[in-house]
Design a protein around this motif. Structure first.
Motif, PDB file in Angstrom:
ATOM      1  N   SER A   1      -9.531  11.136   3.994  1.00 19.00           N
ATOM      2  CA  SER A   1      -8.248  10.446   4.101  1.00 19.00           C
ATOM      3  C   SER A   1      -8.043   9.527   2.906  1.00 19.00           C
ATOM      4  O   SER A   1      -8.994   9.114   2.238  1.00 19.00           O
ATOM      5  CB  SER A   1      -8.173   9.642   5.400  1.00 19.00           C
ATOM      6  OG  SER A   1      -6.865   9.135   5.605  1.00 19.00           O
ATOM      7  N   TRP A   2      -6.787   9.211   2.677  1.00 20.30           N
ATOM      8  CA  TRP A   2      -6.355   8.354   1.591  1.00 20.30           C
ATOM      9  C   TRP A   2      -5.283   7.422   2.151  1.00 20.30           C
ATOM     10  O   TRP A   2      -4.699   7.702   3.202  1.00 20.30           O
ATOM     11  CB  TRP A   2      -5.763   9.208   0.464  1.00 20.30           C
ATOM     12  CG  TRP A   2      -6.686  10.252  -0.057  1.00 20.30           C
ATOM     13  CD1 TRP A   2      -7.485  10.166  -1.161  1.00 20.30           C
ATOM     14  CD2 TRP A   2      -6.930  11.562   0.488  1.00 20.30           C
ATOM     15  NE1 TRP A   2      -8.211  11.323  -1.331  1.00 20.30           N
ATOM     16  CE2 TRP A   2      -7.890  12.203  -0.339  1.00 20.30           C
ATOM     17  CE3 TRP A   2      -6.434  12.267   1.599  1.00 20.30           C
ATOM     18  CZ2 TRP A   2      -8.361  13.490  -0.099  1.00 20.30           C
ATOM     19  CZ3 TRP A   2      -6.891  13.544   1.848  1.00 20.30           C
ATOM     20  CH2 TRP A   2      -7.842  14.148   1.003  1.00 20.30           C
ATOM     21  N   PRO A   3      -4.983   6.299   1.482  1.00 23.41           N
ATOM     22  CA  PRO A   3      -3.927   5.424   2.003  1.00 23.41           C
ATOM     23  C   PRO A   3      -2.617   6.163   2.259  1.00 23.41           C
ATOM     24  O   PRO A   3      -1.937   5.893   3.257  1.00 23.41           O
ATOM     25  CB  PRO A   3      -3.773   4.373   0.890  1.00 23.41           C
ATOM     26  CG  PRO A   3      -5.135   4.311   0.262  1.00 23.41           C
ATOM     27  CD  PRO A   3      -5.653   5.717   0.297  1.00 23.41           C
ATOM     28  N   GLU A   4      -2.257   7.109   1.376  1.00 20.42           N
ATOM     29  CA  GLU A   4      -1.028   7.871   1.554  1.00 20.42           C
ATOM     30  C   GLU A   4      -1.204   9.104   2.424  1.00 20.42           C
ATOM     31  O   GLU A   4      -0.301   9.943   2.538  1.00 20.42           O
ATOM     32  CB  GLU A   4      -0.466   8.289   0.197  1.00 20.42           C
ATOM     33  CG  GLU A   4      -1.321   9.251  -0.587  1.00 20.42           C
ATOM     34  CD  GLU A   4      -2.298   8.585  -1.539  1.00 20.42           C
ATOM     35  OE1 GLU A   4      -2.420   9.053  -2.684  1.00 20.42           O
ATOM     36  OE2 GLU A   4      -2.951   7.590  -1.123  1.00 20.42           O
ATOM     37  N   GLY A   5      -2.386   9.264   3.056  1.00 19.49           N
ATOM     38  CA  GLY A   5      -2.632  10.421   3.898  1.00 19.49           C
ATOM     39  C   GLY A   5      -2.601  11.702   3.081  1.00 19.49           C
ATOM     40  O   GLY A   5      -3.039  11.744   1.922  1.00 19.49           O
ATOM     41  N   ASN A   6      -2.055  12.762   3.662  1.00 21.08           N
ATOM     42  CA  ASN A   6      -2.029  14.048   2.968  1.00 21.08           C
ATOM     43  C   ASN A   6      -1.028  14.089   1.826  1.00 21.08           C
ATOM     44  O   ASN A   6      -0.927  15.091   1.120  1.00 21.08           O
ATOM     45  CB  ASN A   6      -1.759  15.172   3.965  1.00 21.08           C
ATOM     46  CG  ASN A   6      -2.961  15.441   4.844  1.00 21.08           C
ATOM     47  OD1 ASN A   6      -3.951  14.709   4.798  1.00 21.08           O
ATOM     48  ND2 ASN A   6      -2.893  16.480   5.646  1.00 21.08           N
ATOM     49  N   GLY A   7      -0.314  12.982   1.612  1.00 24.78           N
ATOM     50  CA  GLY A   7       0.473  12.845   0.399  1.00 24.78           C
ATOM     51  C   GLY A   7      -0.398  12.947  -0.844  1.00 24.78           C
ATOM     52  O   GLY A   7       0.079  13.344  -1.912  1.00 24.78           O
TER      53      GLY A   7
ATOM     54  N   SER B   1       0.836  -1.200   0.000  1.00 23.42           N
ATOM     55  CA  SER B   1       0.000   0.000   0.000  1.00 23.42           C
ATOM     56  C   SER B   1       0.870   1.250   0.000  1.00 23.42           C
ATOM     57  O   SER B   1       2.053   1.213   0.361  1.00 23.42           O
ATOM     58  CB  SER B   1      -0.884   0.006   1.254  1.00 23.42           C
ATOM     59  OG  SER B   1      -1.627   1.204   1.365  1.00 23.42           O
ATOM     60  N   SER B   2       0.269   2.369  -0.374  1.00 27.48           N
ATOM     61  CA  SER B   2       0.840   3.668  -0.048  1.00 27.48           C
ATOM     62  C   SER B   2       0.602   3.913   1.441  1.00 27.48           C
ATOM     63  O   SER B   2      -0.294   3.324   2.049  1.00 27.48           O
ATOM     64  CB  SER B   2       0.172   4.770  -0.861  1.00 27.48           C
ATOM     65  OG  SER B   2       0.380   4.569  -2.236  1.00 27.48           O
ATOM     66  N   PHE B   3       1.395   4.820   2.031  1.00 28.50           N
ATOM     67  CA  PHE B   3       1.235   5.112   3.450  1.00 28.50           C
ATOM     68  C   PHE B   3       1.796   6.503   3.739  1.00 28.50           C
ATOM     69  O   PHE B   3       2.642   7.009   3.005  1.00 28.50           O
ATOM     70  CB  PHE B   3       1.947   4.066   4.319  1.00 28.50           C
ATOM     71  CG  PHE B   3       3.333   3.729   3.867  1.00 28.50           C
ATOM     72  CD1 PHE B   3       4.412   4.560   4.182  1.00 28.50           C
ATOM     73  CD2 PHE B   3       3.585   2.590   3.120  1.00 28.50           C
ATOM     74  CE1 PHE B   3       5.700   4.259   3.774  1.00 28.50           C
ATOM     75  CE2 PHE B   3       4.868   2.285   2.695  1.00 28.50           C
ATOM     76  CZ  PHE B   3       5.930   3.113   3.017  1.00 28.50           C
TER      77      PHE B   3
ATOM     78  N   VAL C   1      -4.392   2.725  10.014  1.00 28.43           N
ATOM     79  CA  VAL C   1      -4.271   1.611   9.080  1.00 28.43           C
ATOM     80  C   VAL C   1      -4.300   2.166   7.665  1.00 28.43           C
ATOM     81  O   VAL C   1      -5.318   2.698   7.211  1.00 28.43           O
ATOM     82  CB  VAL C   1      -5.406   0.590   9.289  1.00 28.43           C
ATOM     83  CG1 VAL C   1      -5.287  -0.559   8.295  1.00 28.43           C
ATOM     84  CG2 VAL C   1      -5.385   0.064  10.723  1.00 28.43           C
ATOM     85  N   ALA C   2      -3.185   2.070   6.957  1.00 28.26           N
ATOM     86  CA  ALA C   2      -3.078   2.668   5.627  1.00 28.26           C
ATOM     87  C   ALA C   2      -4.078   2.067   4.643  1.00 28.26           C
ATOM     88  O   ALA C   2      -4.591   2.761   3.763  1.00 28.26           O
ATOM     89  CB  ALA C   2      -1.657   2.518   5.093  1.00 28.26           C
TER      90      ALA C   2
END
Length: 544
Positions: free
Chosen positions: A285-291, A107-109, A408-409
């Motif tokens: 939110s997204w798997p990579e957060g604010n990325g 996953s992205s995180f 949890v990503a």
């Protein structure tokens, strides 16, 4: 060795975690991984002797120093205004600052900020960005924006681990007395009243971003107290409520209620709700957060506009522009630019070394800016962790630990196999009031120390976790975010720091808002860009 391990865990995570960890003597193999941050030593070169200057200068209309959320927001605003001769310089190997993200086969995180509270108002640059992402589906009858359901954190959102059991939510209701619950209700009523408060000009007492808040003394006087002092003054003494407020302060500000101004502490509970107890639509939110927000900002910029691996060490205002000197981080080759306008999108502790006039005569207000360290670790698992009680949530908090637990990503991914591999992003604000000592402690710990700390924190809540742990990577943020200490948010230093130097050098960073949050970085980035536009003689409607 056992005594050293216990002392290490107690120093970072508290005695309760140390006791629990040392009680479990089950042998396990260390989790492979490493410490992945690399820019600390390079950035510290700013403290030493003067660095070399290039003989030849490149010319550019606007130079943005720093490709965190503020710098990218400035470049995004300039791109929308049609300014193409822009360069963005970044010390790190990639853009994003504390909003950057990573990725592996699972996953992205996130490597820092992992969510954005859904805005209450359909105005401002954050909403413009979210519309560009197709995250907004409309507005309701009251004018509040509505968001794509897939981006809002899905249930279950939050849970809390306490003495062997997971419970729903972030307030420990299990075992709470009638007095505890009555005090919680009274506190929530006070926060609702603060959220509904307006001044004579119609401004919210506590608004997002902070620049839109009322500056009436009725509210700003709260900045003189710590949040802990305010709680005591108002008769809030329930240990469970005190824990909740401490958690909130650690979550957004990196320290406890003893180190945060009461204005900031109340802002956390009041700014993002309407006064009726509803906290907007939730969290985006997204798997990579604010990325994901960083990626959207980057997508608006011309290819090659952001140049990583460049250490800017001097910005010197001159007639009609600025001279900017830098070194390539990898080679040490000096570089220099002549820019008509400069946006310096770095924190004040960096600006103090970079702005040439400040090196000659340091402004006293610079000392008012204080920054707390954080550590973020991403743990890749071959399967989701097993636990007892309330099921795995997006945000998983450990009641007796100084860490914030983990997110949890993969929670936001549409997965058929909920028990499949995942990535846990673990957060530790180094919350002590002596920030220098906390920073030294964070930077001196080895990977083996961090591996032991992360696993000591998580294993009591997830027996058998060690068997599924595949890899652990650790990121240390020595100056992660500005701290809203008492007297800072509404004191003269923060206001002085927001002023441009002449009409050529403008400042942008979340620390100018006093809170280390994306909304602050975005707002000040756009504001600095609009000042640069004015300096170029261009007129454009304001986004603020």
């Amino acid at each position: 060795m056992e005594l050293k391990r216990r002392e290490l865990i107690a120093a970072f995570l508290g005695s309760a975690v140390a006791t629990s960890a040392c009680r479990d003597r089950t042998p396990r193999a260390p989790v492979p991984g490493g410490v992945v941050d690399r820019v600390v030593d390079t950035g510290h070169r700013l403290r030493g002797a003067p660095l070399p200057r290039a003989a030849e200068l490149q010319t550019v209309d606007v130079l943005v120093v720093g490709a965190g959320a503020a710098g990218l927001s400035a470049a995004w605003r300039l791109a929308a205004a049609g300014v193409r001769d822009v360069r963005v310089l970044e010390l790190d190997t990639e853009a994003g600052g504390t909003a950057r993200a990573g990725k592996n086969a699972v996953s992205s995180f996130p490597w820092g900020a992992h969510y954005l509270p859904a805005p209450l108002r359909d105005t401002g640059p954050v909403m413009r960005l979210l519309r560009e992402m197709d995250a907004v589906t409309g507005v309701d009858d009251t004018g509040q924006p509505l968001f794509d359901e897939e981006l809002l954190v899905r249930e279950p959102e939050e849970r809390l681990f306490y003495r062997g059991e997971w419970y729903e939510g972030l307030y420990l209701r299990a075992g709470a007395s009638a007095e505890d619950l009555a005090e919680l209700a009274r506190f929530e009523a006070r926060m609702n009243a603060f959220a509904a408060a307006r001044d004579a000009r119609g401004r919210k007492a506590f608004a997002v971003p902070t620049a839109l808040s009322s500056d009436d003394a009725e509210w700003t006087a709260l900045d003189a107290l710590t949040m802990a002092q305010w709680l005591e003054r108002e008769g809030f003494r329930s240990r469970r409520l005190r824990w909740l407020v401490d958690y909130a302060c650690r979550d957004d500000y990196g320290t406890t209620a003893e180190g945060v101004s009461a204005w900031a502490g109340i802002w956390y509970f009041a700014a993002r709700q309407d006064g009726r107890g509803e906290r907007s639509e939730g969290f985006l939110s997204w798997p990579e957060g604010n990325g994901r927000l960083v990626r959207q900002l980057l997508s608006a910029l011309p290819a090659g506009q952001v140049e990583p691996g460049v250490l800017v060490h001097s910005v010197e205002p001159e007639a009609g522009g600025c001279r900017v000197d830098a070194l390539e981080a990898a080679t040490g080759r000096p570089r220099a630019w002549r820019a008509r306008q400069v946006v310096l999108a770095c924190p004040r502790f960096v600006a103090a070394h970079v702005v040439a006039p400040w090196r000659q005569r340091r402004p006293e207000w610079l000392d008012a800016f204080q920054y707390g360290p954080w550590v973020v670790a991403n743990l890749t698992l071959s399967e989701a962790p097993k636990s007892h009680g309330f099921p795995l949530a997006w945000d998983n908090v450990l009641y007796e630990s100084r860490s914030l637990g983990y997110v949890v990503a993969t929670h936001q991914l549409a997965r058929q196999d909920e028990r499949g591999p995942t990535v846990l992003t673990w957060y530790l604000p180094m919350a002590g009031l002596d920030m220098k000592a906390e920073r030294q402690k964070a930077l001196s710990a080895s990977y083996a120390d961090w591996e032991g700390l992360v696993m000591a924190d998580l294993l009591p809540a997830h027996r058998g976790l060690a068997a599924s742990a595949q890899r652990l990577e650790v990121m240390r943020w020595g100056h992660a975010m500005v701290r809203p200490v008492p007297g800072f948010l509404w004191g003269p230093a923060r206001q002085a720091a927001q002023e441009s130097l002449g009409d050529v050098l403008h400042f942008a960073h979340s620390d100018l808002g006093g809170l280390g949050l994306f909304e602050e970085a975005n707002w000040f980035g756009v504001r600095a860009a609009e000042r640069a536009l004015a300096g170029l003689g261009r007129t454009a409607p304001s986004w603020l």
